[in-house]
Write an enzyme that holds these catalytic residues in place. Structure first.
Site, PDB file in Angstrom:
ATOM      1  N   PRO A  88       0.732  -1.236   0.098  1.00  0.00           N
ATOM      2  CA  PRO A  88       0.009  -0.026   0.071  1.00  0.00           C
ATOM      3  C   PRO A  88       0.904   1.332   0.029  1.00  0.00           C
ATOM      4  CG  PRO A  88      -0.337  -1.336   2.047  1.00  0.00           C
ATOM      5  CD  PRO A  88       0.401  -2.078   1.108  1.00  0.00           C
ATOM      6  N   GLU A 115       2.333  -6.532   8.579  1.00  0.00           N
ATOM      7  CA  GLU A 115       2.497  -5.269   8.697  1.00  0.00           C
ATOM      8  C   GLU A 115       3.463  -4.711   7.617  1.00  0.00           C
ATOM      9  OE1 GLU A 115       0.043  -6.510  11.005  1.00  0.00           O
ATOM     10  OE2 GLU A 115      -0.017  -4.221  10.976  1.00  0.00           O
ATOM     11  N   ARG A 153      -3.713  -8.790 -20.490  1.00  0.00           N
ATOM     12  CA  ARG A 153      -4.490  -8.353 -21.591  1.00  0.00           C
ATOM     13  C   ARG A 153      -4.204  -7.383 -22.382  1.00  0.00           C
ATOM     14  NH1 ARG A 153      -7.609  -4.034 -20.818  1.00  0.00           N
ATOM     15  NH2 ARG A 153      -9.557  -4.755 -21.896  1.00  0.00           N
ATOM     16  N   ASP A 168     -11.209   0.246 -24.669  1.00  0.00           N
ATOM     17  CA  ASP A 168     -11.811   0.405 -23.397  1.00  0.00           C
ATOM     18  C   ASP A 168     -11.490   1.545 -22.347  1.00  0.00           C
ATOM     19  OD1 ASP A 168     -10.134  -2.412 -22.185  1.00  0.00           O
ATOM     20  OD2 ASP A 168      -9.724  -0.709 -22.555  1.00  0.00           O
TER      21      ASP A 168
HETATM   22 CL1  6GU Z   1      -0.285  -3.912  -3.047  1.00  0.00          CL
HETATM   23  N1  6GU Z   1      -1.041  -4.522  -0.938  1.00  0.00           N
HETATM   24  C1  6GU Z   1      -1.831  -4.399   0.323  1.00  0.00           C
HETATM   25  N2  6GU Z   1      -1.526  -4.914   1.623  1.00  0.00           N
HETATM   26  N3  6GU Z   1      -2.928  -3.574   0.488  1.00  0.00           N
HETATM   27  C2  6GU Z   1      -3.205  -2.715  -0.698  1.00  0.00           C
HETATM   28  C3  6GU Z   1      -2.362  -3.054  -1.768  1.00  0.00           C
HETATM   29  C4  6GU Z   1      -1.396  -3.707  -1.836  1.00  0.00           C
HETATM   30  N4  6GU Z   1      -2.777  -2.059  -2.576  1.00  0.00           N
HETATM   31  C5  6GU Z   1      -3.896  -1.451  -2.134  1.00  0.00           C
HETATM   32  N5  6GU Z   1      -4.100  -1.965  -0.972  1.00  0.00           N
END
Ligand code: 6GU
Length: 241
Positions: A88, A115, A153, A168
């Site tokens: 994230p 974590e 794709r 698209d």
């Molecule tokens: Cl790549 N990993 C995690 N754990 N949560 C996420 C993510 C990735 N992308 C959005 N949320």
């Protein structure tokens, strides 16, 4: 294109990447997806892949040795790879990122868990960090599947119709027009009559108007960046009537 996926949950990848267009592309040898268990590269009798964070705090952190061991073991096999950590904390995955990645011969996707991953892996052993959106998943596995699907794709031959990947949403930054199929009348809800008129130009104009209207309503952020042609303005006005 080769995808190497590093994960502690390899079985998560079995069915999603065996179905549909991605499954077909694998059968036809257009893409190769290899899933590697990070645990197989963990040293010691217990094969630990995670440990407590230095400095204290909740949760566990993925140890560097198993991930780096896996990276080194797979590095030799195949063409030079871009290694990407799914986290994230990464940069946002967009259609443009997918397009660029689709030009590379090989991607190594590292799925973080718990974590997070020891920062030294992120800093010294990966070329890129990607997040699929502003929400938190329990791990990078689903994100890696999203990346494989979106990139695969775009590879020539993977979709039956080469045009459809270009047409698209997000290749052109507008949402797609609504689609209908048979029956003409479903429980009293009928298909817009314009789609049955048989005039391709009339239908094209209606669809463009609907696409613009929909983009303005649902994605004002995309709409603000559009450069509307005089025809676009006319169609938007018409489609609001
Ligand atoms: Cl790549 N990993 C995690 N754990 N949560 C996420 C993510 C990735 N992308 C959005 N949320």
């Amino acid at each position: 294109m080769i995808f190497d996926i590093l994960t502690i949950f390899p079985s998560m990848f079995s069915s999603p990447l065996e179905e549909g267009m991605v499954g077909k592309a694998r059968e036809r040898g257009l893409i190769h997806v290899r899933v590697h268990n990070i645990r197989d590269f963990a040293p010691g009798r217990h094969q630990m892949t995670d440990d407590r964070p230095f400095g204290g705090g909740e949760g566990m952190v993925m140890k560097p040795e198993p991930i780096v061991g896996a990276l080194r073991a797979i590095e030799a096999s195949g063409p030079a790879a871009r290694s990407i950590l799914l986290t994230p904390q990464g940069r946002l995955f967009t259609q443009e990122v997918a397009r660029r990645l689709s030009l590379l011969p090989r991607l190594v996707l590292i799925c973080g868990r718990y974590e997070g991953v020891d920062e030294r892996v992120a800093e010294y052993f990966t070329d890129d960090q990607i997040s699929i959106g502003d929400y938190v998943l329990t791990g990078g596995e689903l994100a890696a599947m999203v990346v494989v699907d979106a990139v695969a794709r775009l590879i020539p031959g993977v979709l039956g119709n080469e045009g459809s990947a270009l047409e698209d949403s997000f290749s052109q930054p507008v949402l797609e027009h609504p689609q209908y199929t048979r029956p003409r009348d479903f429980e009293g809800m009928s298909v817009p009559p314009v789609l049955l008129c048989g005039n391709h130009e009339t239908i094209r104009r209606w669809r463009r108007g609907q696409a613009l209207l929909r983009t303005r309503m649902r994605r004002p952020d995309l709409f603000a960046r559009l450069e509307l042609s005089p025809e676009d303005r006319e169609l938007l006005e018409e489609s609001q009537k």
